[in-house]
Design a protein around this motif. Structure first.
Motif, PDB file in Angstrom:
ATOM      1  N   SER A 141      19.566  13.067  60.256  1.00 28.02           N
ATOM      2  CA  SER A 141      20.924  12.942  60.438  1.00 28.02           C
ATOM      3  C   SER A 141      21.685  13.742  59.945  1.00 28.02           C
ATOM      4  O   SER A 141      21.001  14.472  60.244  1.00 28.02           O
ATOM      5  CB  SER A 141      21.296  11.904  58.615  1.00 28.02           C
ATOM      6  OG  SER A 141      20.836  12.635  57.853  1.00 28.02           O
ATOM      7  N   ARG A 228      14.408   0.059  63.826  1.00 35.02           N
ATOM      8  CA  ARG A 228      14.778   0.844  63.272  1.00 35.02           C
ATOM      9  C   ARG A 228      13.760   1.520  63.403  1.00 35.02           C
ATOM     10  O   ARG A 228      13.449   2.118  62.379  1.00 35.02           O
ATOM     11  CB  ARG A 228      16.078   0.918  61.979  1.00 35.02           C
ATOM     12  CG  ARG A 228      16.700  -0.100  62.072  1.00 35.02           C
ATOM     13  CD  ARG A 228      17.479   0.069  60.009  1.00 35.02           C
ATOM     14  NE  ARG A 228      17.630   1.266  59.897  1.00 35.02           N
ATOM     15  CZ  ARG A 228      17.211   1.633  58.495  1.00 35.02           C
ATOM     16  NH1 ARG A 228      16.197   0.600  57.637  1.00 35.02           N
ATOM     17  NH2 ARG A 228      17.773   3.384  58.245  1.00 35.02           N
ATOM     18  N   SER A 235      18.964  -0.245  55.713  1.00 37.66           N
ATOM     19  CA  SER A 235      20.123   0.982  56.033  1.00 37.66           C
ATOM     20  C   SER A 235      21.120   0.842  55.313  1.00 37.66           C
ATOM     21  O   SER A 235      21.848   1.739  55.254  1.00 37.66           O
ATOM     22  CB  SER A 235      20.308   0.064  57.510  1.00 37.66           C
ATOM     23  OG  SER A 235      21.081  -1.195  57.524  1.00 37.66           O
ATOM     24  N   ARG A 298      19.047   6.564  55.816  1.00 35.04           N
ATOM     25  CA  ARG A 298      19.240   7.429  57.154  1.00 35.04           C
ATOM     26  C   ARG A 298      18.228   9.187  56.529  1.00 35.04           C
ATOM     27  O   ARG A 298      17.582   9.869  57.578  1.00 35.04           O
ATOM     28  CB  ARG A 298      20.439   7.965  57.320  1.00 35.04           C
ATOM     29  CG  ARG A 298      21.916   6.492  57.441  1.00 35.04           C
ATOM     30  CD  ARG A 298      23.278   7.462  58.487  1.00 35.04           C
ATOM     31  NE  ARG A 298      23.268   8.217  59.576  1.00 35.04           N
ATOM     32  CZ  ARG A 298      24.444   9.054  59.743  1.00 35.04           C
ATOM     33  NH1 ARG A 298      25.266   8.747  59.170  1.00 35.04           N
ATOM     34  NH2 ARG A 298      24.158   9.604  60.817  1.00 35.04           N
TER      35      ARG A 298
END
Length: 380
Positions: A141, A228, A235, A298
């Protein structure tokens, strides 16, 4: 120390493409003047068998949080291994690393009756031993990036430590590491697509870097087909229940000499208030609960290169069969050793320097032994 050494890690390129890091050309050699610290729990497999897998992860992550605090938040490369960790620091920080590891040994023994083994090895000694130590940086991220290692140096140093070389002696009873920011208040994340699979893959001496790179690309490509890429944490963030499952462990981590029962009560009340914020989504000052939970997911460190490949995946049966078939073939060819452990949930251990910034880090493992059990299966 030469400025080039002090600035070395800042100069290492940061990639946001994990698959790209299966290419050994993406890794940069560490300077000879740096030192590698390694630590692991003695008989971690036995500790897991006794139901202490959350404690095992906490002690492993404490190695990293203790070093982050000892270096005042300065960025340096580290990797979490489930029942231990590794990190690399410039030569000027070698003594700080030695003292921190020694105090962590005392803390693990006094708080949890766990023996933490630790060693400090110069990069020069690693290369004299016929191995190398190279590093890359991966950013899941915009908030954090994690170090990846290749070259065989990390695995070599761990083997040397287990043979009694480069060992650090435990500090006295008054030595305590600074573990501010280390916690485990999230509940486990259940598998949504099959099982939570913890996977450890290591190349053998028969495998070239190109051999292992090709296998890693194949395995990662298969995992990319999962939702993912197999990320085991939802998420919108992991679940949080009250009372939090790790409050006893958190009390041992954060009490810093204070009464354990009093600290547990403080944490229980504090976590109730935090839980209310997450449940309602109400913003408190600069803290925005929904954004924080999304960043937790993330930022989660669920896959890594550390002289091999480690992943904790939410994996469906078909993909697991596909990956296992690849690994069995490579193992039959003498190119790799691997271990796999399947369970129903993933868990996280967290280091949060500030809840209002996005640089909090979250180490993911399987919730019933994870990497420790997978490594034991590989050795067997």
């Amino acid at each position: 120390m030469p400025p080039s050494d002090l600035e070395f890690y800042d100069s290492v390129p940061i990639s946001d493409n994990f698959l790209r890091l299966s290419d050994p050309a993406q890794f940069t050699p560490l300077p000879d003047t740096w030192f590698l610290g390694v630590a692991d729990i003695v008989d971690s497999t036995g500790e897991v068998a006794r139901g202490r897998y959350k404690t095992v992860n906490m002690v492993g992550a404490a190695v990293i949080s203790g070093m982050i605090n000892a270096l005042g938040g300065r960025v340096f490369p580290y990797v979490f291994g489930g029942d231990g960790a590794g990190f690399v620091v410039p030569g000027q920080d070698a003594e700080t690393a030695r003292e921190t590891l020694a105090s962590l040994q005392n803390w693990a023994e006094s708080e949890f009756a766990i023996t933490l083994r630790a060693a400090l090895v110069s990069v020069v000694d690693i290369r004299a031993g016929g191995r190398d130590l190279r590093v890359a940086r991966y950013a899941p991220s915009s908030g954090v990036d994690y170090a990846m290692f290749t070259g065989g140096g990390l695995a070599w140093a761990e083997a040397q430590m287990k043979s009694g070389h480069f060992i650090i002696q435990q500090a006295g009873p008054d030595a305590q590491p600074d573990l501010t920011g280390l916690s485990c208040r999230w509940s486990n994340s259940p598998a949504r697509h099959g099982q939570i699979v913890s996977l450890v893959i290591q190349p053998t001496s028969e495998a070239s870097e190109a051999d292992f790179s090709a296998l890693a690309q194949s395995v990662l490509s298969a995992a990319e087909g999962l939702e993912r890429a197999g990320h085991p944490v939802p998420s919108k963030g992991p679940p949080m229940r009250w009372p939090p499952p790790g409050v006893d462990i958190d009390a041992h981590v954060s009490r810093a000499g204070r009464n354990l029962i009093v600290q547990k009560i403080r944490l229980t009340i504090g976590n109730m208030l935090i839980g209310l914020l997450f449940k309602t989504g109400i913003r408190l000052g600069q803290f925005e609960p929904n954004h924080y939970k999304e960043m937790v997911s993330r930022n989660a460190d669920f896959r890594k290169f550390d002289d091999g490949l480690k992943m904790t995946l939410d994996c469906d049966p078909a993909t697991l069969e596909q990956i296992t078939r690849m690994l069995e073939q490579a193992q039959a060819q003498g190119k790799i050793r691997y271990g796999l452990h399947a369970q129903q949930e993933a868990m996280m251990t967290c280091f949060v320097p500030s809840a209002t910034r996005d640089d909090h880090v979250h180490f993911v493992d399987g919730a019933s032994g994870g990497y420790t059990q997978a490594a034991a299966a590989m050795r067997a």
